[in-house]
Design an enzyme around this catalytic site. Sequence first.
Site, PDB file in Angstrom:
ATOM      1  N   LYS A   1      -4.594  10.757   5.238  1.00 39.10           N
ATOM      2  CA  LYS A   1      -4.100   9.766   6.585  1.00 39.10           C
ATOM      3  C   LYS A   1      -3.236  10.708   7.222  1.00 39.10           C
ATOM      4  CE  LYS A   1      -4.172   6.817   2.454  1.00 39.10           C
ATOM      5  NZ  LYS A   1      -5.586   6.185   2.705  1.00 39.10           N
TER       6      LYS A   1
ATOM      7  N   HIS B   1       0.919  -1.524   0.031  1.00 35.85           N
ATOM      8  CA  HIS B   1      -0.092  -0.008  -0.101  1.00 35.85           C
ATOM      9  C   HIS B   1       0.930   1.176  -0.037  1.00 35.85           C
ATOM     10  CE1 HIS B   1      -3.247   2.364   1.905  1.00 35.85           C
ATOM     11  NE2 HIS B   1      -3.779   1.947   0.808  1.00 35.85           N
TER      12      HIS B   1
ATOM     13  N   ASP C   1      -1.104  17.992  19.401  1.00 34.22           N
ATOM     14  CA  ASP C   1      -0.846  19.356  20.076  1.00 34.22           C
ATOM     15  C   ASP C   1      -0.255  20.379  19.198  1.00 34.22           C
ATOM     16  OD1 ASP C   1      -1.631  18.428  22.426  1.00 34.22           O
ATOM     17  OD2 ASP C   1       0.310  17.967  23.101  1.00 34.22           O
TER      18      ASP C   1
ATOM     19  N   ASP D   1      16.663  10.372  -8.907  1.00 37.80           N
ATOM     20  CA  ASP D   1      18.175  10.670  -8.795  1.00 37.80           C
ATOM     21  C   ASP D   1      18.711  10.429  -7.317  1.00 37.80           C
ATOM     22  OD1 ASP D   1      18.134  11.124 -11.412  1.00 37.80           O
ATOM     23  OD2 ASP D   1      18.046  13.264 -11.306  1.00 37.80           O
TER      24      ASP D   1
ATOM     25  N   HIS E   1      -9.373  11.191   1.872  1.00 39.18           N
ATOM     26  CA  HIS E   1      -8.380  10.082   1.597  1.00 39.18           C
ATOM     27  C   HIS E   1      -7.176  10.314   2.520  1.00 39.18           C
ATOM     28  CE1 HIS E   1      -5.749   7.191  -0.540  1.00 39.18           C
ATOM     29  NE2 HIS E   1      -6.820   6.264  -0.176  1.00 39.18           N
TER      30      HIS E   1
ATOM     31  N   LYS F   1       3.219   4.267  -1.234  1.00 40.49           N
ATOM     32  CA  LYS F   1       3.336   5.175  -2.477  1.00 40.49           C
ATOM     33  C   LYS F   1       4.701   6.050  -2.341  1.00 40.49           C
ATOM     34  CE  LYS F   1      -1.096   5.053  -1.565  1.00 40.49           C
ATOM     35  NZ  LYS F   1      -1.901   4.329  -0.370  1.00 40.49           N
TER      36      LYS F   1
END
Length: 470
Positions: free
Chosen positions: A390, A206, A395, A213, A388, A208
Amino acid sequence: MAILMFISRVISLFLMVVLIFYKRKEPALLMAWLLLLVFLPPIGCVMYLLFERTPLPRKAGLFLNDIKDERRGRQASVSLNDKITSLVHFNENYNSSRLYLYQDFMYFADGKSKYQQLFKDIEGAKQSIHLQYFIIREDEVGRQLVQLLTEKAAQGVEVRLIFDSAGCFGTRLKYFASLMEAGGQVYQFHPPTFRLIGLNYNYRNHRKIVVIDGRIGYLGGMNIGNEYMSLDPKFSPWRDAHLRLVGDAVWELQHRFLKDYYMVCDHQEDERYIKDHLNHYFASPLSTTLCPMQIVSDGPDTTTDDIKLTFVKMIQSAVHTIQIQTPYFIPDSLFLETLKIAAYSGVKVEVMIPTIADHHYVYRTTTSFIKELREANIDVYFYKGFLHSKIIIIDEELCTIGSTNIDQRSFKINYEINAFIYDKTLTRQAVHQFQLDLENCLLVDDSYEQNKSAWIRFEEKVYRLVSMLL
């Protein structure tokens, strides 16, 4: 039929013995499996084969651990408060995740800005482009990415692309034919393959990750597809969170990508090739901006819940506020109880989930927790669109952004990666976006539970029980 039932009962009995005496399960999870195996043995056996969480062995490429130790980045003294210092020590000792100090960053809340910058960085690549995505659609955004990668591969730039075979279920391998013909390397992660117990296919990558370079890195929640630009009417507006990094932490992203690459590639000669090209895989950092962070990844090839326990540690440290954005809220008992303890201790806790559902079963499981959250004085918001993002913010001084959802699959089954950020400038950007999102939200009140139909309540109870097993 009688013979099949007898065989399934024998197998169920064997699996129950394994669960009780061999597997160390939480009591609630153990009871759910036992009930399923006792009362529905054929279904229970199939579900065990498909969904039981069996740790996977680590693959080749262990030499990369030595590379990581050799290239630890620049050392400098930095002043962090006790809360952050405690979290840093936890990640260092429990997750073997070191503190990276210097990086420039860009925070993206929408797909358009992320893709514009990503494609610009790809166009400027000189030596290598490494990409790993859960989803790559055969649509406008996907075609633009493949075309750019094909052009760079034809120019002699090393292009390596990993895509998850489940996340890209509707994406054909021949979609990448032009890229492969130009010299690019394309791999599926865990295509359907049976094992003796369980299926590799259940363990999804899952993450990404993009590394260009050895200097520019990306991680977060956005895949490749039109929906991330709010171009799909069913999921519009689409809100997300992603990071672009330049600096020390990119080494960690490169290290993670290469380890995942070794899980899918069969070319033994690549080990020597990688060793000979370390200088451009792990390029010298360019940033002089102090932005402390740690990168944590976990998956079924580890025996610990690295990211989930770091979430718990963050929540335990909260004094004033906890702000959470997640498309799915299906926590285990430890995460949920820790969040409730914080709320009962006077911490203001806000949880934002989407109004639009992309999976009915997952959405109904998420809504089953709303009553429990509100009873603990936790504010629950419905974002009017598909959320979507996450993110967890503590604080308003530290936060985490990555691929990990607050659900059992991300905690236990998927391969995930998150950045834990101890920089107030970046954290304030996340806080600012959270406040903007509140303007497009509905606050859940007593009427929500009162207006639930009997059927929805039934669905929530059933799906919540099943969610413990999937």
